[in-house]
Design a protein around this motif. Sequence first.
Motif, PDB file in Angstrom:
ATOM      1  N   MET A 120      53.700  38.690 101.703  1.00 24.36           N
ATOM      2  CA  MET A 120      53.264  37.851 102.824  1.00 24.36           C
ATOM      3  C   MET A 120      53.913  36.479 102.712  1.00 24.36           C
ATOM      4  SD  MET A 120      49.391  36.613 103.779  1.00 24.36           S
ATOM      5  CE  MET A 120      49.135  35.372 105.047  1.00 24.36           C
ATOM      6  N   THR A 121      54.469  36.011 103.820  1.00 24.91           N
ATOM      7  CA  THR A 121      55.101  34.700 103.821  1.00 24.91           C
ATOM      8  C   THR A 121      54.059  33.622 104.011  1.00 24.91           C
ATOM      9  OG1 THR A 121      55.497  34.892 106.192  1.00 24.91           O
ATOM     10  CG2 THR A 121      57.256  35.631 104.720  1.00 24.91           C
ATOM     11  N   ALA A 122      54.457  32.380 103.696  1.00 22.34           N
ATOM     12  CA  ALA A 122      53.533  31.264 103.842  1.00 22.34           C
ATOM     13  C   ALA A 122      53.231  31.019 105.312  1.00 22.34           C
ATOM     14  CB  ALA A 122      54.129  30.025 103.203  1.00 22.34           C
ATOM     15  N   GLN A 123      51.959  30.756 105.614  1.00 27.71           N
ATOM     16  CA  GLN A 123      51.533  30.480 106.983  1.00 27.71           C
ATOM     17  C   GLN A 123      51.040  29.040 107.075  1.00 27.71           C
ATOM     18  OE1 GLN A 123      51.793  32.689 109.493  1.00 27.71           O
ATOM     19  NE2 GLN A 123      52.672  34.207 108.093  1.00 27.71           N
ATOM     20  N   PRO A 124      51.526  28.273 108.049  1.00 22.44           N
ATOM     21  CA  PRO A 124      51.033  26.898 108.208  1.00 22.44           C
ATOM     22  C   PRO A 124      49.537  26.888 108.475  1.00 22.44           C
ATOM     23  CG  PRO A 124      53.022  27.255 109.506  1.00 22.44           C
ATOM     24  CD  PRO A 124      52.584  28.605 109.025  1.00 22.44           C
ATOM     25  N   VAL A 125      48.848  25.889 107.963  1.00 20.18           N
ATOM     26  CA  VAL A 125      47.401  25.760 108.120  1.00 20.18           C
ATOM     27  C   VAL A 125      47.097  24.981 109.392  1.00 20.18           C
ATOM     28  CG1 VAL A 125      45.350  24.657 107.180  1.00 20.18           C
ATOM     29  CG2 VAL A 125      46.851  25.971 105.683  1.00 20.18           C
ATOM     30  N   GLU A 126      46.339  25.603 110.293  1.00 22.50           N
ATOM     31  CA  GLU A 126      45.918  24.924 111.518  1.00 22.50           C
ATOM     32  C   GLU A 126      44.528  24.312 111.348  1.00 22.50           C
ATOM     33  OE1 GLU A 126      47.952  24.528 113.940  1.00 22.50           O
ATOM     34  OE2 GLU A 126      49.515  25.901 113.234  1.00 22.50           O
ATOM     35  N   ASP A 127      43.669  25.003 110.612  1.00 25.20           N
ATOM     36  CA  ASP A 127      42.278  24.585 110.422  1.00 25.20           C
ATOM     37  C   ASP A 127      42.043  24.383 108.930  1.00 25.20           C
ATOM     38  OD1 ASP A 127      39.525  24.221 110.479  1.00 25.20           O
ATOM     39  OD2 ASP A 127      39.108  26.372 110.593  1.00 25.20           O
ATOM     40  N   LEU A 128      42.160  23.138 108.467  1.00 19.29           N
ATOM     41  CA  LEU A 128      42.056  22.882 107.031  1.00 19.29           C
ATOM     42  C   LEU A 128      40.667  23.215 106.478  1.00 19.29           C
ATOM     43  CD1 LEU A 128      43.304  22.006 104.405  1.00 19.29           C
ATOM     44  CD2 LEU A 128      42.833  19.626 105.004  1.00 19.29           C
ATOM     45  N   PRO A 129      39.564  22.827 107.125  1.00 22.88           N
ATOM     46  CA  PRO A 129      38.259  23.205 106.561  1.00 22.88           C
ATOM     47  C   PRO A 129      38.119  24.719 106.377  1.00 22.88           C
ATOM     48  CG  PRO A 129      37.977  21.493 108.208  1.00 22.88           C
ATOM     49  CD  PRO A 129      39.409  21.926 108.291  1.00 22.88           C
ATOM     50  N   GLY A 130      38.568  25.501 107.349  1.00 22.93           N
ATOM     51  CA  GLY A 130      38.511  26.945 107.214  1.00 22.93           C
ATOM     52  C   GLY A 130      39.409  27.447 106.105  1.00 22.93           C
ATOM     53  N   ALA A 131      40.580  26.828 105.951  1.00 22.73           N
ATOM     54  CA  ALA A 131      41.504  27.223 104.891  1.00 22.73           C
ATOM     55  C   ALA A 131      40.928  26.907 103.513  1.00 22.73           C
ATOM     56  CB  ALA A 131      42.848  26.516 105.076  1.00 22.73           C
ATOM     57  N   ILE A 132      40.201  25.794 103.404  1.00 25.18           N
ATOM     58  CA  ILE A 132      39.534  25.460 102.140  1.00 25.18           C
ATOM     59  C   ILE A 132      38.519  26.542 101.790  1.00 25.18           C
ATOM     60  CG2 ILE A 132      37.911  23.850 101.057  1.00 25.18           C
ATOM     61  CD1 ILE A 132      39.380  21.581 102.490  1.00 25.18           C
ATOM     62  N   ASP A 133      37.758  26.991 102.781  1.00 23.86           N
ATOM     63  CA  ASP A 133      36.785  28.058 102.533  1.00 23.86           C
ATOM     64  C   ASP A 133      37.472  29.312 102.011  1.00 23.86           C
ATOM     65  OD1 ASP A 133      34.786  26.399 103.435  1.00 23.86           O
ATOM     66  OD2 ASP A 133      34.630  27.332 105.419  1.00 23.86           O
TER      67      ASP A 133
END
Length: 409
Positions: A1-14
Amino acid sequence: MTAQPVEDLPGAIDRALEGRSILVLPRNRDDSITEVAPSQWTGAGRAPALILFTSGSTGTARAVALSAEALTTSARATERFLAGPGDWHLSLPINHIAGFQVELRARLAGWEPVRATSATFTAEAFADEAAELFARSGDRPSYTSLVPTQLHRILADERASEAAAKFDAILLGGSAISPALLERADARGLHIVRTYGMSETAGGCVYNGVPFDGLEITITESSTIDLRGQVVADSYVEITPEGHIAPVDDQALTTDDDGARSMHTSDLGRLDDGVLTVLGRADDIIVSGGTNVSPHALETGLLPTWQHHGIAEVLVTWVPDEEWGKLLVALVRTDGRIPPAVAKVHDSPREFARYLGGLDHRMQGQLLPRLAFPVTEIPHRSIGKPDRRTAARLAEELAELADTAETEE
């Protein structure tokens, strides 16, 4: 899987804390935060939650792997040290651990931080953002995290100073903090908490000289600081062109047989009844005329006196010299209120240094700067740490210009 840019940082932290992804912070603040699959981890055990790069203050920036345990242990310890979960103001870049920890603490508390909207910190914007925070926080505690350069700017502005005094706590770290700055902050009623830590310890882990619960501090025979506990990083890592993340063995980060992790820093320190005092970095030591000189010790020792003579900030560095090997140099930023006695010698680096060195700074017997150059800004890195390599190059350029001017005269 390639790196995906983070759109929603709080959700990405979870997702990162739950082990569903690995957050990768960029080297530069303007680049994107990305998520990669845990399967990209090639090391033993569970994949880390976060990969970030060190500030590179002593050389090339290095990638560090932090576990969910290290990150949350740090965030919860901060809550316990302060007044519990609260509202956060974010003015630091989130590609550095100090800025990311503000995002994490806010996420764990359940309230998104008020984020600075400009890449350039100004006292006016800080005051506006603080007002927005206070308007929504109600009875909840309010916090912010700053570096000394930002605090300097705040204290030079009346409205920003009044706003800063309303925070329940201001975490202050990232670089050496002068006693003079702390005195000014105290006089304005600011609640400053001095922090010490690094990327490899999930951020600040020693507050006002006191370590977090469970963190062990050891001063080695060479006077450097070792830190051992749950907040310490898993390892340094390298990211391959294919996107795989692999641990890198390094003696700075070690793991005991019982699984406890230790960070062996290059910072000099001492412990007095369990309270840590940081004395600068071992690799910053300047050997001048055969004597070891700590620039950090000089800066913090001289500024309390120099501030009364128009000096707002000082950084000690060196230039090559036939007699001394390395000649001590002070780069000084004035506060615009230069006394007449200083103005008379301001344009002569040697006379300026001789005047400043002759003040009652109570550092008798200590080698002092032989040259002093006024500068408009002290060289800093993005997170506010002094950029000592750039400072040394600047000092050498200024010394060459001064020598040329004397020769032409």
